[in-house]
Design a protein around this motif. Structure first.
Motif, short mmCIF file in Angstrom:
data_model
loop_
_atom_site.label_atom_id
_atom_site.label_comp_id
_atom_site.label_asym_id
_atom_site.label_seq_id
_atom_site.Cartn_x
_atom_site.Cartn_y
_atom_site.Cartn_z
N SER A 85 38.83 55.40 45.95
CA SER A 85 39.52 53.94 46.95
C SER A 85 40.68 54.94 48.14
O SER A 85 41.23 53.77 48.93
N TYR A 121 47.06 48.40 35.65
CA TYR A 121 47.46 48.27 37.10
C TYR A 121 48.19 49.77 37.28
O TYR A 121 49.46 49.53 36.62
N SER A 159 49.22 50.90 39.77
CA SER A 159 49.98 50.13 41.17
C SER A 159 51.59 49.26 40.47
O SER A 159 52.66 49.16 41.13
N HIS A 201 53.50 49.27 48.97
CA HIS A 201 52.53 48.85 48.89
C HIS A 201 51.96 47.05 48.19
O HIS A 201 51.70 46.54 47.33
N ASN A 233 48.31 46.74 47.91
CA ASN A 233 48.33 46.19 46.21
C ASN A 233 49.50 44.84 45.79
O ASN A 233 48.89 44.35 45.25
N ARG A 272 46.85 42.11 46.77
CA ARG A 272 45.36 42.13 45.45
C ARG A 272 46.00 41.77 44.16
O ARG A 272 45.21 41.28 43.25
N LEU A 273 47.15 42.71 43.41
CA LEU A 273 47.61 41.91 42.26
C LEU A 273 47.10 40.41 42.38
O LEU A 273 47.22 39.84 41.27
N GLU A 299 42.90 43.79 42.52
CA GLU A 299 43.50 45.00 42.03
C GLU A 299 42.98 45.78 41.17
O GLU A 299 42.44 45.40 40.31
N SER A 300 42.20 47.63 41.46
CA SER A 300 41.98 48.12 40.93
C SER A 300 42.58 48.16 39.57
O SER A 300 43.29 48.57 39.91
N LYS A 351 39.98 50.07 45.97
CA LYS A 351 40.37 50.20 46.84
C LYS A 351 42.50 50.45 45.38
O LYS A 351 42.08 50.33 44.65
N GLU A 352 43.37 50.68 46.64
CA GLU A 352 43.96 51.77 45.90
C GLU A 352 45.88 51.45 46.82
O GLU A 352 45.62 51.79 47.54
#
Length: 200
Positions: free
Chosen positions: A38, A139, A141, A177, A180, A183-184, A189-190, A199-200
């Motif tokens: 990531s 998740y 994050s 974050h 993140n 992405r969430l 999100e990963s 990605k992180e």
């Protein structure tokens, strides 16, 4: 006392600048976590790249980066607001490490370490919150975001005197974050166990 606080802020930043993920990855002959996985130099990425032992070592070292300067400053008699600034400095060192081109991680473990001197009960609440969210969603994050968001509330019930410093620290971690969060919200999100181009 002001000069002592300023000195400890500088010490905390320099302490935080020691990138545990990079050092441990080099020791275990793993890929550079800043350029692999990531590309986030933190315990979660090291776990993906090298497994449990290296990740655990990174986690412990990152926690200590927050605990040692804050705990030391507490014994030096520095007031809660000053302790909050010292905790933030340690996290900023992790996020923008002086020794590693100012390319650091998210400082979640370092922030946890900085809160650790407040009490084991607060630490327990934070750990349970993070584990519960990660177990339910996958998740890391999101677990971190929820845990740090709840941290000021937990602190209010544990040791109200430290609510403002913890709130300052929580805001820093949430802001860090921001990608993140995006992405969430978009569902990209990963998860912890994801491999490959993440990605992180």
């Amino acid at each position: 006392m002001i000069s002592l606080t300023v000195l400890m802020i500088a010490v905390a930043y320099l302490f935080g600048s020691l990138s545990s993920a990079v050092v441990i990855s080099q020791a275990f002959n793993l890929p550079d976590p800043r350029t692999a996985g990531s590309k986030n130099p933190g315990a979660t990425n090291v776990y993906r790249l090298g497994g449990r032992i290296p990740a655990l070592l990174v986690l412990v070292m990152d926690i200590l980066k927050g605990t040692i300067p804050v705990y030391g400053s507490y014994f030096l008699g520095i007031e809660p607001l000053g302790l909050g600034l010292i905790a933030i400095a340690a996290c900023l060192g992790h996020i923008f490490p002086l020794y590693f081109g100012f390319e650091g991680g998210k400082a979640v473990a370092t922030a946890f370490g900085a809160m650790l001197p407040i009490g084991l009960d607060l630490a327990g609440f934070l750990i349970v919150s993070w584990i519960a969210v990660v177990f339910l969603t996958g998740y890391s994050s999101l677990g971190a975001l929820i845990a740090v968001s709840l941290a000021p509330i937990f602190t209010w019930f544990v040791k109200p005197l430290y609510t403002v410093p913890v709130t300052m620290l929580s805001i820093l971690i949430v802001v860090r974050h921001k990608d993140n969060i995006s992405r969430l919200l978009s569902g990209t999100e990963s998860k912890v166990w994801d491999k490959g181009n993440i990605k992180e």
